[in-house]
Design an enzyme around this catalytic site. Structure first.
Site, PDB file in Angstrom:
ATOM      1  N   LYS A  38      21.824 -13.137  36.245  1.00 17.60           N
ATOM      2  CA  LYS A  38      22.436 -14.524  37.185  1.00 17.60           C
ATOM      3  C   LYS A  38      23.323 -14.973  37.195  1.00 17.60           C
ATOM      4  O   LYS A  38      24.376 -15.686  38.088  1.00 17.60           O
ATOM      5  CB  LYS A  38      21.667 -15.097  36.966  1.00 17.60           C
ATOM      6  CG  LYS A  38      20.162 -14.856  37.494  1.00 17.60           C
ATOM      7  CD  LYS A  38      18.930 -15.906  37.081  1.00 17.60           C
ATOM      8  CE  LYS A  38      17.562 -15.339  37.362  1.00 17.60           C
ATOM      9  NZ  LYS A  38      16.741 -16.394  36.561  1.00 17.60           N
ATOM     10  N   GLY A  39      24.031 -14.400  36.008  1.00 18.47           N
ATOM     11  CA  GLY A  39      25.052 -15.205  34.610  1.00 18.47           C
ATOM     12  C   GLY A  39      26.729 -15.219  36.291  1.00 18.47           C
ATOM     13  O   GLY A  39      27.739 -16.143  36.212  1.00 18.47           O
ATOM     14  N   ASP A  56      29.939 -12.412  33.916  1.00 21.30           N
ATOM     15  CA  ASP A  56      30.257 -13.748  33.572  1.00 21.30           C
ATOM     16  C   ASP A  56      31.911 -13.670  31.646  1.00 21.30           C
ATOM     17  O   ASP A  56      32.516 -14.462  32.090  1.00 21.30           O
ATOM     18  CB  ASP A  56      29.571 -14.623  33.077  1.00 21.30           C
ATOM     19  CG  ASP A  56      28.385 -13.971  33.043  1.00 21.30           C
ATOM     20  OD1 ASP A  56      28.023 -12.720  32.062  1.00 21.30           O
ATOM     21  OD2 ASP A  56      27.410 -14.704  32.490  1.00 21.30           O
ATOM     22  N   ASP A  65      30.906 -10.178  25.696  1.00 17.59           N
ATOM     23  CA  ASP A  65      30.316 -10.602  24.450  1.00 17.59           C
ATOM     24  C   ASP A  65      30.570  -9.588  23.539  1.00 17.59           C
ATOM     25  O   ASP A  65      31.923  -8.865  23.188  1.00 17.59           O
ATOM     26  CB  ASP A  65      29.136 -11.492  24.407  1.00 17.59           C
ATOM     27  CG  ASP A  65      28.800 -11.924  23.090  1.00 17.59           C
ATOM     28  OD1 ASP A  65      29.617 -11.810  21.822  1.00 17.59           O
ATOM     29  OD2 ASP A  65      27.288 -12.183  22.619  1.00 17.59           O
ATOM     30  N   PHE A  73      29.230 -19.987  22.177  1.00 19.43           N
ATOM     31  CA  PHE A  73      28.547 -20.100  22.477  1.00 19.43           C
ATOM     32  C   PHE A  73      28.152 -20.879  23.806  1.00 19.43           C
ATOM     33  O   PHE A  73      29.429 -21.847  23.681  1.00 19.43           O
ATOM     34  CB  PHE A  73      26.485 -20.430  22.309  1.00 19.43           C
ATOM     35  CG  PHE A  73      25.853 -19.944  23.542  1.00 19.43           C
ATOM     36  CD1 PHE A  73      26.055 -18.874  23.916  1.00 19.43           C
ATOM     37  CD2 PHE A  73      25.306 -20.919  24.225  1.00 19.43           C
ATOM     38  CE1 PHE A  73      24.190 -18.885  24.969  1.00 19.43           C
ATOM     39  CE2 PHE A  73      24.687 -21.218  24.829  1.00 19.43           C
ATOM     40  CZ  PHE A  73      24.044 -20.137  24.673  1.00 19.43           C
ATOM     41  N   VAL A  74      29.086 -20.644  25.172  1.00 21.83           N
ATOM     42  CA  VAL A  74      29.321 -21.743  26.393  1.00 21.83           C
ATOM     43  C   VAL A  74      28.264 -21.577  27.246  1.00 21.83           C
ATOM     44  O   VAL A  74      27.519 -20.374  27.618  1.00 21.83           O
ATOM     45  CB  VAL A  74      30.833 -20.957  27.108  1.00 21.83           C
ATOM     46  CG1 VAL A  74      31.706 -20.983  25.564  1.00 21.83           C
ATOM     47  CG2 VAL A  74      30.757 -19.676  27.315  1.00 21.83           C
ATOM     48  N   ASP A 110      24.486 -20.099  31.329  1.00 24.35           N
ATOM     49  CA  ASP A 110      22.870 -20.706  30.978  1.00 24.35           C
ATOM     50  C   ASP A 110      22.488 -20.900  29.620  1.00 24.35           C
ATOM     51  O   ASP A 110      23.739 -20.481  29.057  1.00 24.35           O
ATOM     52  CB  ASP A 110      21.840 -20.013  31.969  1.00 24.35           C
ATOM     53  CG  ASP A 110      21.223 -19.011  30.779  1.00 24.35           C
ATOM     54  OD1 ASP A 110      22.007 -18.025  30.650  1.00 24.35           O
ATOM     55  OD2 ASP A 110      20.179 -18.902  30.823  1.00 24.35           O
ATOM     56  N   ARG A 124      23.803 -23.841  35.153  1.00 28.00           N
ATOM     57  CA  ARG A 124      24.482 -22.836  35.367  1.00 28.00           C
ATOM     58  C   ARG A 124      25.281 -23.828  36.631  1.00 28.00           C
ATOM     59  O   ARG A 124      26.485 -22.985  37.090  1.00 28.00           O
ATOM     60  CB  ARG A 124      23.523 -21.435  36.801  1.00 28.00           C
ATOM     61  CG  ARG A 124      23.252 -21.007  35.080  1.00 28.00           C
ATOM     62  CD  ARG A 124      22.245 -19.604  35.985  1.00 28.00           C
ATOM     63  NE  ARG A 124      21.534 -19.713  35.499  1.00 28.00           N
ATOM     64  CZ  ARG A 124      21.499 -18.049  34.653  1.00 28.00           C
ATOM     65  NH1 ARG A 124      22.562 -17.656  34.570  1.00 28.00           N
ATOM     66  NH2 ARG A 124      20.093 -17.513  33.546  1.00 28.00           N
TER      67      ARG A 124
HETATM   68  P1  5GP Z   1      27.056  -8.154  25.843  1.00 26.34           P
HETATM   69  O1  5GP Z   1      26.293  -7.591  26.533  1.00 26.34           O
HETATM   70  O2  5GP Z   1      28.919  -8.128  26.010  1.00 26.34           O
HETATM   71  O3  5GP Z   1      26.819  -8.996  24.536  1.00 26.34           O
HETATM   72  O4  5GP Z   1      27.021 -10.244  26.780  1.00 26.34           O
HETATM   73  C1  5GP Z   1      27.110 -10.129  28.341  1.00 26.34           C
HETATM   74  C2  5GP Z   1      25.813 -11.393  28.513  1.00 26.34           C
HETATM   75  O5  5GP Z   1      25.330 -12.177  27.280  1.00 26.34           O
HETATM   76  C3  5GP Z   1      26.578 -12.025  29.829  1.00 26.34           C
HETATM   77  O6  5GP Z   1      26.531 -11.761  30.849  1.00 26.34           O
HETATM   78  C4  5GP Z   1      26.149 -13.139  29.356  1.00 26.34           C
HETATM   79  O7  5GP Z   1      24.721 -13.275  30.172  1.00 26.34           O
HETATM   80  C5  5GP Z   1      25.465 -13.267  28.074  1.00 26.34           C
HETATM   81  N1  5GP Z   1      26.403 -14.196  27.002  1.00 26.34           N
HETATM   82  C6  5GP Z   1      27.270 -13.277  25.881  1.00 26.34           C
HETATM   83  N2  5GP Z   1      27.538 -14.531  25.561  1.00 26.34           N
HETATM   84  C7  5GP Z   1      27.419 -15.339  26.360  1.00 26.34           C
HETATM   85  C8  5GP Z   1      27.920 -17.313  26.051  1.00 26.34           C
HETATM   86  O8  5GP Z   1      28.454 -17.942  25.013  1.00 26.34           O
HETATM   87  N3  5GP Z   1      26.789 -18.171  27.058  1.00 26.34           N
HETATM   88  C9  5GP Z   1      26.185 -17.397  27.619  1.00 26.34           C
HETATM   89  N4  5GP Z   1      25.168 -19.102  28.488  1.00 26.34           N
HETATM   90  N5  5GP Z   1      25.226 -16.573  28.102  1.00 26.34           N
HETATM   91  C10 5GP Z   1      26.677 -15.172  27.130  1.00 26.34           C
HETATM   92 MG    MG Z   2      24.481 -11.414  31.951  1.00 26.26          MG
END
Ligand code: 5GP
Ligand code: MG
Length: 176
Positions: free
Chosen positions: A41-42, A98, A101, A150-151, A157, A163
């Site tokens: 949903k992000g 969104d 990471d 973490f944001v 969320d 959100r």
């Molecule tokens: P990745 O697969 O790149 O590690 O993570 C991507 C997903 O993790 C993003 O779509 C998001 O949903 C979640 N995510 C990563 N970092 C953050 C953060 O700092 N805050 C939040 N709320 N979600 C995050």
């Molecule tokens: Mg996500």
């Protein structure tokens, strides 16, 4: 500012201005066969602002993927929660998320779409964390690079909440 927010990292105004630039960049590459794929949903809030700045014929699809499962850290496993996938054939797919990471989500999604017959696959994220990512992949379009923290807000969320905040912020310790 919301009572649980420690500080605002990126203001509403700055976000909106940056999205103007991102939309232009995507269209500079071409205006044909675009399919926007929103990772729910992000990316919902960001994607809605992004594609409304693209005055061209485009397709819109959403994918339900999950890696954080509501907490503060990646589980390391990307789950595809939809029963069926859209038809990507002949499309210039732009995957919108969104935040970048570990990179696992974007890499998994782009790989899957590439194998499904898309013309091309690009990725666009509002935020990217300045850290060593777990995968060898770089998003094509990045709004802002932020520190490894973490944001929340603007679609992002914590346990399903925050959100709806119009800015990107950091939570107070006592709200976690
Ligand atoms: P990745 O697969 O790149 O590690 O993570 C991507 C997903 O993790 C993003 O779509 C998001 O949903 C979640 N995510 C990563 N970092 C953050 C953060 O700092 N805050 C939040 N709320 N979600 C995050
Ligand atoms: Mg996500």
């Amino acid at each position: 500012m919301h009572k649980d927010v420690e500080k605002i990292l990126v203001s509403e105004e700055v976000i909106q201005h940056r999205i103007d630039g991102l939309a232009k960049k995507v269209l500079e590459k071409g205006e044909d066969n675009i399919m926007i794929v929103v990772l729910l949903k992000g990316a919902l809030v960001f994607a809605a602002d992004l594609f409304r700045r693209m005055p061209v014929m485009l397709d819109l699809e959403c994918l339900n993927v999950s890696s954080y499962h509501g907490g503060m850290e990646s589980s390391g496993v990307v789950k595809f929660l939809d029963n069926t996938m859209p038809n990507f054939e002949g499309k210039r797919v732009v995957v919108v998320d969104d935040i970048y990471d570990t990179g696992l989500t974007m890499k998994s999604v782009c790989d899957k779409i590439e194998k499904s017959g898309a013309l091309s696959v690009e990725s666009c994220v509002l935020l990217a964390k300045d850290k060593k990512h777990d995968v060898e992949y770089e998003p094509d379009y990045v709004g802002f690079t932020i520190g490894d923290e973490f944001v929340i807000g603007y679609g992002l969320d914590y346990k399903g909440k925050y959100r709806n905040l119009p800015y990107i912020g950091v939570l107070k310790e006592e709200a976690i």
